[in-house]
Each structure stands twice: as structure tokens, then as C-alpha cells.
Design a protein around this motif. Sequence first.
Motif, PDB file in Angstrom:
ATOM      1  N   ASP A   1       0.752  -1.025  -0.118  1.00  0.00           N
ATOM      2  CA  ASP A   1       0.053   0.114  -0.006  1.00  0.00           C
ATOM      3  C   ASP A   1       0.910   1.196  -0.084  1.00  0.00           C
ATOM      4  OD1 ASP A   1      -3.051   0.831   0.304  1.00  0.00           O
ATOM      5  OD2 ASP A   1      -1.795   2.011   2.046  1.00  0.00           O
ATOM      6  N   LYS A   2       2.029   1.166   0.517  1.00  0.00           N
ATOM      7  CA  LYS A   2       2.949   2.405   0.472  1.00  0.00           C
ATOM      8  C   LYS A   2       4.035   2.269  -0.693  1.00  0.00           C
ATOM      9  CE  LYS A   2       2.670   2.661   5.703  1.00  0.00           C
ATOM     10  NZ  LYS A   2       3.400   2.574   6.857  1.00  0.00           N
ATOM     11  N   GLY A   3       3.955   1.413  -1.323  1.00  0.00           N
ATOM     12  CA  GLY A   3       4.788   1.272  -2.492  1.00  0.00           C
ATOM     13  C   GLY A   3       6.301   0.978  -2.180  1.00  0.00           C
TER      14      GLY A   3
ATOM     15  N   ARG B   1       6.894  -4.493  -4.600  1.00  0.00           N
ATOM     16  CA  ARG B   1       6.093  -4.456  -5.715  1.00  0.00           C
ATOM     17  C   ARG B   1       5.692  -6.045  -6.052  1.00  0.00           C
ATOM     18  NH1 ARG B   1       7.562   0.049 -10.240  1.00  0.00           N
ATOM     19  NH2 ARG B   1       5.969  -1.093 -11.265  1.00  0.00           N
TER      20      ARG B   1
ATOM     21  N   LYS C   1      -8.234   2.766   0.130  1.00  0.00           N
ATOM     22  CA  LYS C   1      -7.109   3.431   0.526  1.00  0.00           C
ATOM     23  C   LYS C   1      -7.420   4.766   1.081  1.00  0.00           C
ATOM     24  CE  LYS C   1      -3.333   4.069  -2.099  1.00  0.00           C
ATOM     25  NZ  LYS C   1      -2.407   3.175  -1.211  1.00  0.00           N
TER      26      LYS C   1
ATOM     27  N   ALA D   1      -0.659  10.975   0.452  1.00  0.00           N
ATOM     28  CA  ALA D   1      -0.064  10.297  -0.833  1.00  0.00           C
ATOM     29  C   ALA D   1       0.286  11.171  -1.970  1.00  0.00           C
ATOM     30  CB  ALA D   1      -0.893   9.282  -1.034  1.00  0.00           C
TER      31      ALA D   1
ATOM     32  N   TYR E   1      -1.066   0.909  -5.128  1.00  0.00           N
ATOM     33  CA  TYR E   1      -0.212   1.944  -4.817  1.00  0.00           C
ATOM     34  C   TYR E   1      -0.160   3.043  -5.896  1.00  0.00           C
ATOM     35  CZ  TYR E   1       3.882   4.926  -3.737  1.00  0.00           C
ATOM     36  OH  TYR E   1       4.628   6.093  -3.713  1.00  0.00           O
TER      37      TYR E   1
ATOM     38  N   GLU F   1       1.707   6.443  -7.297  1.00  0.00           N
ATOM     39  CA  GLU F   1       2.774   7.466  -7.084  1.00  0.00           C
ATOM     40  C   GLU F   1       2.365   8.800  -6.809  1.00  0.00           C
ATOM     41  OE1 GLU F   1       6.747   5.288  -8.758  1.00  0.00           O
ATOM     42  OE2 GLU F   1       5.798   6.931  -9.898  1.00  0.00           O
TER      43      GLU F   1
ATOM     44  N   TYR G   1       0.246  -1.175  -9.151  1.00  0.00           N
ATOM     45  CA  TYR G   1       1.162   0.009  -9.178  1.00  0.00           C
ATOM     46  C   TYR G   1       0.958   0.953 -10.268  1.00  0.00           C
ATOM     47  CZ  TYR G   1       5.521   1.903  -7.845  1.00  0.00           C
ATOM     48  OH  TYR G   1       6.706   3.023  -7.544  1.00  0.00           O
TER      49      TYR G   1
END
Length: 267
Positions: free
Chosen positions: A31-33, A36, A81, A87, A102, A104, A119
Amino acid sequence: MDKQLISQAFNDRSLLPKAKNAVFAAIEALDKGQIRVAEKNGDNWIVNAWVKEAILLYFALTNMQTWDAGFMQFRDLIPVKSDLEAAGIRVVPPAIARYGSYLEPGAIMMPSYVNIGAYIGTGSMVDIYAAVGSCAQIGRNVHLAAGAVIGGVLEPAVASPVIIEDGCFIGSHSMVLEGAHIGEEAVLGANVTITASTRIVDVTVPEPIITRGYVPPRSVVIPGTMPKRFEAGTFNIPCSLIIGKRKESTDRRTSLNEALRTFGVQA
């Protein structure tokens, strides 16, 4: 992160209680990247099967819950989320990104859906009614146009997810499924379907070149048909046609639509 324990529990569910904390830590890291499902290593993509195993175990460890989100209510095994401001992403209601996906900073979701394990890179837009399936890997500055469907590949754990590399444009109502791979800056016109078995025909050369499952970088692709002989006769079946390449001279911000206009194709 105890990768070994997660894999052991995936193969022996009696170890699931012991692996619970490791599974929950893995999903939080997703969830926080911080981890992957798949990562690029040179020209190759490496699948982290243990991360997929953690996702599958997570479903087994969670219970159905009800959440209120403004005027909406959800009942699921996994929450949506949260902390979207921190984020650095824009999520237009009623878009939904599931916990364990996730995005970015700088990614944008119009009213759309992103599933666990996915992602999405910075500068990318998931446009209205588009859907990003579980574990799909979307690069930076990608535009998934209205109604595009990026399939999820959660099982088997070793299988490659759908991969859309940086700078791609996926046209309205196009579908990329079954672990297909779209190379950097490729352009898919409206209603293109790419699966593991879809014939992808390069018609820019004197003799057509047929491949499956992979669209080369900077290719411009449209839907097409090709004849196939059956017992009852010859019929046209769907395929995808590579009709050209994006031009280097075209500005990056406008080249997605312009590349299609060059060949008289709609986005």
C-alpha cells in the motif's frame, strides 16, 4: 519482511496463524509502494511471487466489514485506500483504490477503480470508468482512456501481471489482459484487445509479422480482423494491427492523440 514464512504458509495453510503478522506487513508495504508485485530489471520484469502469495493469504485472514465513506458505504474484506492527501494523489469521486494498491504522487484517478496489488506511476491518469485489475503494473505518464480495462492476474502466483510501461496511451474501451505486456510509449487505439493469445500483426512490412502477448515500444496499434479456416468455412477473427510508430518529432504531451490522428485512427 519474512518472505520465506509467507511462502511456507501459502503452501501449508496450517502455518497461516504464525504468518499473519508477516502477511499484514507485506500488504501495508504494498500500500505504501515499498514492495511491488513485479519490478523491472534491465529489459526484463521479475515477478515477486511471494508478494502475490501474501495477497492471497490476506483474503484468508480478513473478515467482512462495513465502511462509510461520505455518502457511500462499502462492505468487503479489504478497505479502500486512505490518507490520499499525504499520498499526493488526486482521486475524483466516486473513484476507488483498494488498500494494497499503490499510486505514486502525481497520479490521477477519475471515477474509476484500482485493485489490490496494482502499481500506478506518477503522472498517469486512470480515466473515467477505467479499471485496473489486481497486480497490474502501470508505468509513469500513462493515460488509460475512458472505459479501458487492464486485467488482473493474481493466480498462479508465479504468473506475470499485465504490464503497461512508461508513456503509453491505452485508448477508450481497450482491454489488456492475461499478463500481456505493452512496451514504452506504445499507443493503443479505441477498442483494441491484447491478450496472451491475441494475434498482433505488424503490417508495416511487406510480409506481416505475427506475435502474441507483447506490443513493442512506440507501436501504434488498432483493432483488426484476419481470416481463419474452420470446419464450417473461413471466418474473420479479431486481431490487433501494428500500423506504425510514434514519431520522435511529435511533442510528448500531444503525441498520444496525434500519433493516432497521423494514421486516421480515433482514440
